[in-house]
Write an enzyme that holds these catalytic residues in place. Structure first.
Site, PDB file in Angstrom:
ATOM      1  N   LYS A 127      48.147  53.941 -47.785  1.00  0.00           N
ATOM      2  CA  LYS A 127      48.254  52.969 -46.815  1.00  0.00           C
ATOM      3  C   LYS A 127      49.222  51.969 -46.972  1.00  0.00           C
ATOM      4  O   LYS A 127      49.389  51.431 -48.068  1.00  0.00           O
ATOM      5  CB  LYS A 127      46.933  52.464 -46.445  1.00  0.00           C
ATOM      6  CG  LYS A 127      46.725  51.501 -45.343  1.00  0.00           C
ATOM      7  CD  LYS A 127      45.170  51.207 -45.163  1.00  0.00           C
ATOM      8  CE  LYS A 127      45.194  50.208 -44.016  1.00  0.00           C
ATOM      9  NZ  LYS A 127      43.535  49.886 -43.916  1.00  0.00           N
ATOM     10  N   SER A 150      41.432  50.556 -39.404  1.00  0.00           N
ATOM     11  CA  SER A 150      42.838  50.504 -39.414  1.00  0.00           C
ATOM     12  C   SER A 150      43.567  51.451 -40.156  1.00  0.00           C
ATOM     13  O   SER A 150      44.755  51.526 -40.202  1.00  0.00           O
ATOM     14  CB  SER A 150      43.109  48.957 -40.094  1.00  0.00           C
ATOM     15  OG  SER A 150      42.753  48.917 -41.261  1.00  0.00           O
ATOM     16  N   SER A 179      37.334  50.582 -42.156  1.00  0.00           N
ATOM     17  CA  SER A 179      38.742  50.924 -41.832  1.00  0.00           C
ATOM     18  C   SER A 179      38.882  52.255 -42.536  1.00  0.00           C
ATOM     19  O   SER A 179      39.865  52.936 -42.250  1.00  0.00           O
ATOM     20  CB  SER A 179      39.744  49.885 -42.209  1.00  0.00           C
ATOM     21  OG  SER A 179      39.421  48.824 -41.290  1.00  0.00           O
TER      22      SER A 179
END
Length: 545
Positions: free
Chosen positions: A118, A193, A217
């Site tokens: 990420k 996210s 997330s």
């Protein structure tokens, strides 16, 4: 039935065969034969890769080519990555692994495993933008501790995945650069996210990936994309190198296509780190010791396990298809021998407002460093205050600005006691209620989200509706507990249905139990294949392991 519909049977996992020696997580010499262990390698892409490499059935270069080819074919449709590693460098790392194996030298237990990271987790010599214009072009001089540990064990970083800006969002629509699509239906969101990390595993663009979880997330996108997501206990994994959103809530989590892969990945990145004062010194257990052959399982392998279904998570506000899937999953756990009962957490509904007050307050402090002077791209101005204002106005997106404003308001004089202090008091109540529930139950279960993946743009202009989607996950972060999400069924939507995730919550630092239960549940769940049609459409991009 675990869902309202079932996808066609042509959706199948990639064929994986063989056995592996490594039950404990240690480096094996490539000269050592790979022998039978406590569980089948076809339950784990990571172990199948290791088996194939050490037995010379497949080279690391061939394997890497197969993933890069699939990434090239699927990425224009999904947009999982903000940055893809140079293919030549990736293939060079794979060739180095093959050369070591030919020389019978030791290779790490993650040798040849392609990992996506990420983009709010720092990686040396690779962009790390946090999904924000204010950090566009930033290349950290160091690796986050979690990334360094993966590289030390032989993993290959394939790229950096898309996210909502600084982790603030539930769809990846708040990314400054692009919107990621759900591999199950390209018109729908992958969640957020960590949407890019979840979608990249779902589309088999990589083997496993890292995400971050502040209020769900990792778990919500795992549910939306039909993959396994694991949020560890706060402190289990070092946060060094993770861009801070809400420091008392942030954790680095794991995605995989199986519970086994997710457990192996968590083991690799866990442990104390002197660079993070909040990382725990507790010994990290060998999660793979909990894995067993499906054929060797007893008829009721979870006999006597006490399971509490959180009543507030299946009440009004939850889609009927999701509720049906979770009820089916609960029935399956009963068939495995679990003792199921409903439990009520009266403070559950208080978690969402408390979370947004605390997270926004912490973010307003953490993001103050991005001013164009200390960190972040700098706007052109002759006056200091104007420089700050222009840099932040141009660098931050609307969602980040809104949360900074909310947090600053909650911390301001005259409102601190009414908002921030009260939210901390609610957090204490939530922790106590979870402790009481877990004293009487071994695990708790709930949906990972009140709905399956929704359409891109459907909730973008309704932030309250989007925030309400976090109701199932934020309480776990407030309590600092571990939680595992794994697919348990489907609801109607898209071409073949949309996956639904079951959330399993455990006591602090009891990830071992979550992995054991999840692994047994996953093996005994019949009739479901959680590979999206996009993967089968691209054809034979993956050699048999």
């Amino acid at each position: 039935m675990l869902s309202t519909i079932q996808p066609p049977r042509y959706l199948s996992r990639f064929p994986l065969r063989g056995r592996t020696k490594s039950r404990s997580f240690h480096i094996l010499s490539s000269a050592q034969p790979v022998t039978k262990t406590c569980f089948a390698a076809d339950q784990s892409q990571i172990l199948s890769i290791r088996d194939s490499l050490l037995n010379r059935h497949l080279s690391a270069v061939e394997l890497t080519h197969s993933y890069l080819d699939r990434l090239k074919q699927t990425e224009p449709h999904i947009n999982c990555f903000l940055h893809v590693s140079d293919p030549d460098k990736v293939l060079k790392q794979a060739q180095d692994i093959d050369d070591k194996i030919k020389r019978n030298e030791e290779v790490g237990p993650l040798a040849g495993v392609l990992v996506a990271i990420k983009d709010n987790i720092c990686t040396a010599d690779m962009p790390s933008t946090g999904g924000s214009y204010i950090l566009e072009g930033y290349r950290p001089p160091f690796d986050a501790t979690a990334v360094k540990r993966l590289k030390d064990l032989g993993a290959i970083v394939v790229g950096k995945t898309n996210l909502d800006e600084f982790g603030m969002g539930s769809t990846t629509e708040a990314s400054a650069f692009k919107v990621t699509a759900n591999p199950w239906d390209l018109s729908r969101v992958p969640g957020g996210s960590s949407g890019g990390s979840a979608a990249s595993v779902s589309a088999r663009q990589c083997v496993v990936s890292l995400g971050s979880d502040t209020g769900g997330s990792v778990r919500q996108p795992a549910s939306f994309c039909g993959v396994v997501g694991l949020k560890p206990t706060y402190g289990r994994v070092s946060r060094f190198g993770l861009m801070a959103y809400a420091s008392s809530l942030d954790v680095i989590g794991c995605f995989g296509s199986s519970v086994a892969d997710t457990g192996i990945l968590l083991h690799a990145i866990s442990g104390h780190d002197s660079l993070d004062a909040t990382s725990s010194k507790r010994e990290v257990p060998d999660f793979t010791s909990q894995f067993t052959y499906a054929s060797s399982l007893k008829s009721r392998p979870l006999e006597g396990l006490r399971v509490g279904l959180i009543r507030e998570t299946v009440d009004a506000g939850v889609d009927s298809g999701v509720k049906s899937a979770i009820e089916g999953a609960a029935a399956h756990l009963e068939q495995l021998g679990c003792v199921l009962k409903e439990v009520s957490l009266l403070s559950f509904s208080l978690g969402l407002p408390a979370y947004y007050i605390l997270a926004s307050s912490e973010s307003s402090s953490n993001l103050s460093r991005y001013d164009g002077v200390r960190y972040g791209n700098q706007a052109s101005s002759d006056e200091l205050n104007a420089l700050y204002e222009e840099s932040r106005a141009k660098g931050f997106g609307s969602e980040v600005k809104m949360r900074i404003l909310m947090g600053t308001y909650a911390l301001s004089a005259g409102y601190y006691d009414a908002y921030y202090k009260r939210a901390q008091q609610v957090r204490t109540i939530i922790r106590k209620s979870f402790k009481a529930a877990l004293d009487e139950n071994d695990i708790l279960i709930s949906p990972a989200a009140p709905s399956a993946a929704y359409k891109i743009g459907e909730k973008k202009n309704d932030p309250l509706a989007m925030y309400a989607g976090d109701i199932m996950t934020v309480n776990v972060n407030l309590a600092g507990l571990p939680a595992l999400v794994l697919p348990c069924g489907f609801v109607e939507g898209g071409a073949v249905g949309l996956p639904v995730g079951l959330q399993i919550i455990g006591a602090a630092f009891d990830e071992e139990k979550l992995v054991k239960v999840g692994h047994i549940f996953e093996q005994t769940l019949e009739g479901y294949n959680f590979v999206p049609p996009l993967v089968t459409d691209v054809g034979g991009a993956s050699p048999e392991l």
